[in-house]
Write an enzyme that holds these catalytic residues in place. Sequence first.
Site, short mmCIF file in Angstrom:
data_model
loop_
_atom_site.label_atom_id
_atom_site.label_comp_id
_atom_site.label_asym_id
_atom_site.label_seq_id
_atom_site.Cartn_x
_atom_site.Cartn_y
_atom_site.Cartn_z
N ASN A 1 -4.44 14.17 2.85
CA ASN A 1 -4.48 13.02 1.94
C ASN A 1 -3.12 12.34 1.78
O ASN A 1 -3.05 11.16 1.42
CB ASN A 1 -5.00 13.46 0.57
CG ASN A 1 -6.47 13.80 0.58
OD1 ASN A 1 -7.20 13.43 1.49
ND2 ASN A 1 -6.92 14.54 -0.42
N ILE B 1 -6.46 8.87 -6.75
CA ILE B 1 -6.36 10.25 -7.25
C ILE B 1 -7.47 11.08 -6.59
O ILE B 1 -8.41 11.53 -7.27
CB ILE B 1 -6.46 10.32 -8.79
CG1 ILE B 1 -7.62 9.45 -9.31
CG2 ILE B 1 -5.16 9.90 -9.43
CD1 ILE B 1 -7.89 9.62 -10.79
N ARG C 1 -21.01 6.99 -10.10
CA ARG C 1 -20.82 7.62 -11.42
C ARG C 1 -21.30 6.66 -12.48
O ARG C 1 -22.12 5.80 -12.23
CB ARG C 1 -19.35 8.03 -11.60
CG ARG C 1 -18.92 9.10 -10.62
CD ARG C 1 -17.59 9.72 -11.00
NE ARG C 1 -17.23 10.79 -10.08
CZ ARG C 1 -16.17 11.57 -10.21
NH1 ARG C 1 -15.35 11.40 -11.23
NH2 ARG C 1 -15.91 12.51 -9.34
N TYR D 1 -12.99 16.93 -19.21
CA TYR D 1 -13.08 17.81 -18.05
C TYR D 1 -13.00 19.29 -18.44
O TYR D 1 -13.38 20.16 -17.66
CB TYR D 1 -11.97 17.52 -17.05
CG TYR D 1 -11.90 16.08 -16.57
CD1 TYR D 1 -12.99 15.23 -16.70
CD2 TYR D 1 -10.74 15.58 -16.01
CE1 TYR D 1 -12.92 13.91 -16.28
CE2 TYR D 1 -10.66 14.27 -15.57
CZ TYR D 1 -11.75 13.43 -15.72
OH TYR D 1 -11.67 12.13 -15.29
N ARG E 1 -9.59 14.12 -5.01
CA ARG E 1 -9.71 15.55 -5.34
C ARG E 1 -9.74 16.35 -4.05
O ARG E 1 -10.31 15.95 -3.05
CB ARG E 1 -11.00 15.81 -6.13
CG ARG E 1 -11.03 15.16 -7.48
CD ARG E 1 -12.37 15.41 -8.17
NE ARG E 1 -12.64 16.83 -8.34
CZ ARG E 1 -13.78 17.31 -8.82
NH1 ARG E 1 -14.77 16.48 -9.14
NH2 ARG E 1 -13.96 18.61 -8.96
N SER E 2 -9.10 17.53 -4.09
CA SER E 2 -9.13 18.42 -2.93
C SER E 2 -8.72 19.82 -3.37
O SER E 2 -7.96 19.97 -4.33
CB SER E 2 -8.20 17.92 -1.83
OG SER E 2 -8.29 18.74 -0.69
#
Length: 262
Positions: A230, A218, A256, A23, A220-221
Site C-alpha cells: 500500500n 486510510i 457502507r 470501532y 486497512r491491512s
Amino acid sequence: VGRKVIATAYEVGYRKIDTAWLYGNEEFIGKALKENSIPREEMFITSKLNINNLYWRGYHQRLPNIRIRSVRKAFDESCQRLGTDYLDLYLLHWPSPGFEKQWGDVVKLYEAGRIKAIGVSSFLPKHLDRLASISSVVPAVNQFELNPINSQVNETLYNQNKGIQVEAYASFGTTKKNENASADILGHETISAIADAHRKTPSQIVLRWTVQRGVTVIPRSKSREHLTENLNIFDFELTEEEMKAIYAMNQNRYSRGNPHIE
C-alpha cells in the site's frame, strides 16, 4: 496478533492511526502503542465522536434519547483509552441530528489546544453549508467513502474548493454489508488491465487513482506484504486516459452507510 500488526505497520513506515469510539478498539490501540514503545509524538492519531457515544437511544419512537455524557467527556474518555492527552485529528463521525451543537463543542476543545485539527466524516455539501452558517471554523478534513464505483467527483471538488482535505475510506469498497464491492473493484477488467500495464497490483492502482486526485487514503491491512504494498504507489503515475477509464467505473454505489438517505 493485532498488536503485532500495529508494530509491523510502524516498522514499514506507517505513522497514522484512524480509529473511533464506535470501532471499540481505542483501548486496544493505546495498549499496542505502549507495549511496542512507539513514541506518541511520531504518530498521527485520529478518532471520532459518534452521537451514540453521547446519548442512550430509545428503541421505541415514544422513548426519548437521553444524554449520558458531554462531548468533552466523550473526548476525554477516548484520550484515556488511547493513552494520550491530545489528538491530532478529531471528527464528527456522521451528520447526525444536533451535529451543529456537537461541532461547537469540538471547536472549544480545538481552541483549548486539546486537538490539533478537527473535521467531519460523511458530511454532504448541505451539511458543510450548515456548519459554515454557524461557525467560522472550517473542517480541516472530510472523511467519506470514495472508490472507483463511488467516485464522488462533485463532492470531492466541493470540499477541495472550500479548502477541506478529502480523506477516503472504503477505498476498495470492502465491508461486511457488501461482500461483492471489493471483488467488483479489484477484479474489474479495467483495474486489472491498468495493473498489468504498470506491473502493479489492483489495490495499488486504486490507491494511486485516489491520491492522484489529491485525496488521502486510510486503507486497512493486516499483513506485512499488503502494508508494504500500500505504501509503494509513488513510483508511477496513471495517465489521463487511465484516470478517465477508472472514473467511468462509477455507479454512485455506497458499500457502507449512505448519508443521502440516512
